[in-house]
Design an enzyme around this catalytic site. Sequence first.
Site, PDB file in Angstrom:
ATOM      1  N   GLY A   1       0.845  -1.195   0.000  1.00 43.79           N
ATOM      2  CA  GLY A   1       0.000   0.000   0.000  1.00 43.79           C
ATOM      3  C   GLY A   1       0.875   1.238   0.000  1.00 43.79           C
TER       4      GLY A   1
ATOM      5  CD  GLN B   1       3.361   5.713   3.007  1.00 46.04           C
ATOM      6  OE1 GLN B   1       2.415   5.216   2.405  1.00 46.04           O
ATOM      7  NE2 GLN B   1       4.307   4.985   3.553  1.00 46.04           N
TER       8      GLN B   1
ATOM      9  CB  CYS C   1       5.176   2.016   7.809  1.00 41.94           C
ATOM     10  SG  CYS C   1       4.713   3.537   6.958  1.00 41.94           S
ATOM     11  CG  LEU C   2       6.685   1.034   1.765  1.00 38.89           C
ATOM     12  CD1 LEU C   2       6.010   1.388   0.450  1.00 38.89           C
ATOM     13  CD2 LEU C   2       7.846   0.069   1.551  1.00 38.89           C
TER      14      LEU C   2
ATOM     15  CG  HIS D   1      -0.640   1.208   7.453  1.00 36.68           C
ATOM     16  ND1 HIS D   1       0.330   0.713   8.312  1.00 36.68           N
ATOM     17  CD2 HIS D   1       0.041   1.994   6.574  1.00 36.68           C
ATOM     18  CE1 HIS D   1       1.510   1.198   7.969  1.00 36.68           C
ATOM     19  NE2 HIS D   1       1.370   1.972   6.917  1.00 36.68           N
ATOM     20  CD  GLU D   2      -1.356   2.449   2.902  1.00 37.76           C
ATOM     21  OE1 GLU D   2      -0.826   3.574   3.027  1.00 37.76           O
ATOM     22  OE2 GLU D   2      -0.684   1.402   2.924  1.00 37.76           O
TER      23      GLU D   2
ATOM     24  CG  HIS E   1       0.375   6.717   5.855  1.00 33.95           C
ATOM     25  ND1 HIS E   1       1.514   7.139   6.520  1.00 33.95           N
ATOM     26  CD2 HIS E   1       0.594   5.411   5.562  1.00 33.95           C
ATOM     27  CE1 HIS E   1       2.365   6.121   6.629  1.00 33.95           C
ATOM     28  NE2 HIS E   1       1.831   5.054   6.059  1.00 33.95           N
TER      29      HIS E   1
END
Length: 163
Positions: free
Chosen positions: A45, A50, A90-91, A132-133, A136
């Site tokens: 994702g 991000q 997480c990236l 999670h997204e 963000h």
Amino acid sequence: MILPILHYPDKRLRTKAVAVPVVDDAIKTLVSDMFETMYEAPGIGLAATQVDHHIRLIVIDTSEDKSQPLCLINPEIIEKDGELEWDEGCLSVPNYYECVTRANHIKVKALNEKGEEFELEAEEILGVCIQHEIDHLDGILFVDHLSKLKQRRLLEKTRKAQK
Ligand code: GNR
Ligand code: NI
């Protein structure tokens, strides 16, 4: 085009994203770049936040063979129930994984990349990833759900890694 991903504790990750007013060509280009960036990372994702675009747009693909690309514009959770624990990463927080408690089952409403409204029910990894997204987009990172002690240790580890 591969876009650079912001890393914790970058303050820009704390920006609250605004709704996408119209799904125009610029948005479609960003969606395409975000899929490319997510697949290349690789991740399941990616939120626009991000990649330093503060609009309500996320891309997801939880399949093993990149066969289920999913784009959610202006996503809203309209139902949620139950709880589950999932080991998240997480990236924007490389090399760090911890268990987070999320809703077990959610229903989301969003626009797709053509600007059409749709609803989706999700659980397990897909449900976790959508939650999670959306976090963000609100400037929230999965580490915010952890204890203060774990957050302090992560900050310490991040500072050491940057030296
Ligand atoms: O690639 C990712 N894996 C992942 C694993 C468990 C829970 C959430 C995620 S999302 C993450 C990509 C990312 O950082 N998206 O914002
Ligand atoms: Ni993330």
